[in-house]
Design a protein around this motif. Structure first.
Motif, PDB file in Angstrom:
ATOM      1  N   LEU A  23       6.128  -4.015   8.640  1.00  0.00           N
ATOM      2  CA  LEU A  23       6.534  -5.030   8.334  1.00  0.00           C
ATOM      3  C   LEU A  23       5.914  -4.998   6.682  1.00  0.00           C
ATOM      4  N   HIS A  24       5.420  -3.911   6.359  1.00  0.00           N
ATOM      5  CA  HIS A  24       4.691  -3.752   4.919  1.00  0.00           C
ATOM      6  C   HIS A  24       4.960  -2.551   4.580  1.00  0.00           C
ATOM      7  N   MET A  25       5.886  -2.032   3.765  1.00  0.00           N
ATOM      8  CA  MET A  25       6.211  -0.591   3.328  1.00  0.00           C
ATOM      9  C   MET A  25       7.259  -0.750   2.247  1.00  0.00           C
ATOM     10  N   HIS A  26       6.580  -0.216   1.232  1.00  0.00           N
ATOM     11  CA  HIS A  26       7.509  -0.319  -0.222  1.00  0.00           C
ATOM     12  C   HIS A  26       8.092   0.920  -0.051  1.00  0.00           C
ATOM     13  N   ILE A  27       9.540   0.870  -0.091  1.00  0.00           N
ATOM     14  CA  ILE A  27      10.156   2.131  -0.031  1.00  0.00           C
ATOM     15  C   ILE A  27       9.946   3.014  -1.250  1.00  0.00           C
ATOM     16  N   ALA A 203       4.293 -12.738   0.313  1.00  0.00           N
ATOM     17  CA  ALA A 203       3.328 -12.491  -1.144  1.00  0.00           C
ATOM     18  C   ALA A 203       2.318 -11.417  -0.697  1.00  0.00           C
ATOM     19  N   HIS A 204       2.050 -10.654  -1.553  1.00  0.00           N
ATOM     20  CA  HIS A 204       0.669 -10.053  -1.536  1.00  0.00           C
ATOM     21  C   HIS A 204      -0.250 -10.868  -1.996  1.00  0.00           C
ATOM     22  N   ALA A 205      -1.266 -11.053  -0.958  1.00  0.00           N
ATOM     23  CA  ALA A 205      -2.262 -11.993  -1.342  1.00  0.00           C
ATOM     24  C   ALA A 205      -3.694 -11.658  -0.822  1.00  0.00           C
ATOM     25  N   ASP A 227       0.914 -10.655   2.617  1.00  0.00           N
ATOM     26  CA  ASP A 227       0.794  -9.296   2.746  1.00  0.00           C
ATOM     27  C   ASP A 227      -0.655  -9.075   2.311  1.00  0.00           C
ATOM     28  N   HIS A 228      -1.351  -8.059   3.245  1.00  0.00           N
ATOM     29  CA  HIS A 228      -2.762  -7.962   3.099  1.00  0.00           C
ATOM     30  C   HIS A 228      -3.473  -8.828   3.574  1.00  0.00           C
ATOM     31  N   GLY A 229      -4.105  -9.649   2.962  1.00  0.00           N
ATOM     32  CA  GLY A 229      -4.873 -11.075   3.317  1.00  0.00           C
ATOM     33  C   GLY A 229      -6.262 -10.685   3.549  1.00  0.00           C
ATOM     34  N   SER A 284       1.997   0.717   6.737  1.00  0.00           N
ATOM     35  CA  SER A 284       1.593   1.862   5.784  1.00  0.00           C
ATOM     36  C   SER A 284       1.472   1.601   4.272  1.00  0.00           C
ATOM     37  N   ASP A 285       2.102   0.416   4.004  1.00  0.00           N
ATOM     38  CA  ASP A 285       2.158   0.230   2.542  1.00  0.00           C
ATOM     39  C   ASP A 285       2.975   1.137   1.791  1.00  0.00           C
ATOM     40  N   ASP A 286       2.292   2.248   1.171  1.00  0.00           N
ATOM     41  CA  ASP A 286       3.108   3.285   0.292  1.00  0.00           C
ATOM     42  C   ASP A 286       2.667   4.809   0.983  1.00  0.00           C
TER      43      ASP A 286
HETATM   44 ZN    ZN Z   1       1.837  -3.729  -0.573  1.00  0.00          ZN
END
Ligand code: ZN
Ligand code: HPA
Length: 344
Positions: A23-27, A203-205, A227-229, A284-286
């Motif tokens: 649910l959190h992966m920047h292409i 939102a990333h926060a 996102d994160h938290g 995995s984020d990036d």
């Molecule tokens: Zn991210």
């Protein structure tokens, strides 16, 4: 009896086969150095690196901004529809190999439109990759458009305008890029406008920003997930609120390690989040920049903080219940996780 301690090969195989969503992966963050070189060559772009090894050596970050500077530079090789399709397909292949069955991927249109790449080019390429991934790998996916928070509210509004013809292809909008100094409140109006169009809001926060930014994200912006938290844990009342609301947190352990949010993985808060009753997920984020795709994030964290088989099943279930799939689809996906756990 099967050994399912986190260090064993059986445990790794169990986690690989476990159906999981990301649910959190920047292409743009899945652009591997090899593909970066290939696309640079295809598009006649000269990279400031002589080799893949040189690129990898440059991936030593001490904070989010260090990483973002290199990440935006890397994204400069993405020009054509085919580039975006190749990028997406490469990611989905890695995800499928890790046992991922669904992904809700972020993309940063402003990173491309500001360089003269049309919004339509980005959309068509990504959608083609997503379609082929579903047909050939059985991986489903959704798209989340992120506004770059270091840019203005006006620029975010212009981007939302460009997105209007593509609404049926978008699940939601998010906020990414430099967090500190750019609180969620800066984008409250454009996020509300997106919600009025029927889009989900994330939102990333609390990645680098303080708990106050997480409060703003839930109370002012009314996000559908955080996102994160991580930094929410510094505030007991905030933690209690996130538990009470059942807010999904898309946690990214290897990203936290590489961007120095944690000094080592063994002090990563993921296990604590689960024990507190927070709806944490692993992501995995990036992955091309942070040294691991979805499975590696599960396994490295499991080894470091001692996640049990029960913990990883909970994380997999959270990844589907926290997704933007329909309620029926969520129930079906959770049932698959349960059936797999019962059979293995
Ligand atoms: Zn991210
Ligand atoms: N944080 C904020 N913005 C980002 C990230 C991240 O980890 N990756 C890509 N854009």
């Amino acid at each position: 009896m099967t050994d399912t301690t986190s260090a064993s090969a059986d445990f790794a195989n169990f986690v690989r086969g476990l159906p999981k969503a990301e649910l959190h992966m920047h292409i743009e963050g899945s652009l591997e150095p090899e593909l970066m070189f290939e696309l640079a060559q295809r598009n006649g772009i000269t990279l400031p690196y002589g080799s893949v090894d040189e690129i990898r050596a440059a991936y030593a970050f001490s904070n989010l901004q260090d990483f973002l500077d290199i990440y935006y530079q890397g994204a400069g090789v993405l020009i054509t529809e085919a580039d975006f399709k190749d990028l997406a397909l490469a990611y989905f292949k890695r995800l499928a190999a890790d046992g991922g069955t669904h992904a809700e991927i972020f993309f940063d249109p402003q990173t491309h439109t500001d360089r003269g790449v049309a919004f339509e080019t980005v959309m068509k390429g990504l959608l083609a990759g997503m379609k082929e991934a579903e047909e050939t790998l059985g991986v489903t996916s959704k798209l989340i458009l992120c506004f770059l928070r270091h840019l203005s509210e006006e620029s975010a509004f212009e981007t939302l305008e460009q997105a209007k013809p593509w609404l049926s292809n978008l699940a939601g909008v998010g906020l990414d890029s430099s967090e500190v100094g750019h609180p969620p409140a800066k984008f409250a109006r454009v996020l509300q406008a997106a919600r009025d169009l029927g889009l989900k809001i994330v939102a990333h926060a609390g990645e680098e920003g303080p708990p106050a930014y997480v409060w703003e994200a839930i109370d002012l912006v009314k996000v559908d997930r955080i996102d994160h938290g991580n930094r929410a844990l510094e505030d007991e009342a905030l933690t209690a609120r996130l538990v009470k609301d059942g807010t999904t947190l898309t946690v990214c352990p290897l990203s936290n390690l590489k961007l120095c949010g944690v000094p080592s993985l063994d002090v990563h808060p993921l296990k604590t989040m689960l024990s507190l009753g927070l709806k944490a997920t692993v992501n995995s984020d990036d992955p091309a920049y942070f040294g691991g795709y979805l499975l590696e994030n599960y396994l490295a964290t499991a080894g470091a903080v001692g996640l049990t088989r029960e913990d990883v099943v909970t994380l997999a279930k959270n990844s589907f219940t926290g997704s933007f799939l329909s309620e029926t689809e969520k129930a079906e996906r959770v049932a698959k996780v349960e059936a797999y756990a019962a059979a293995h």
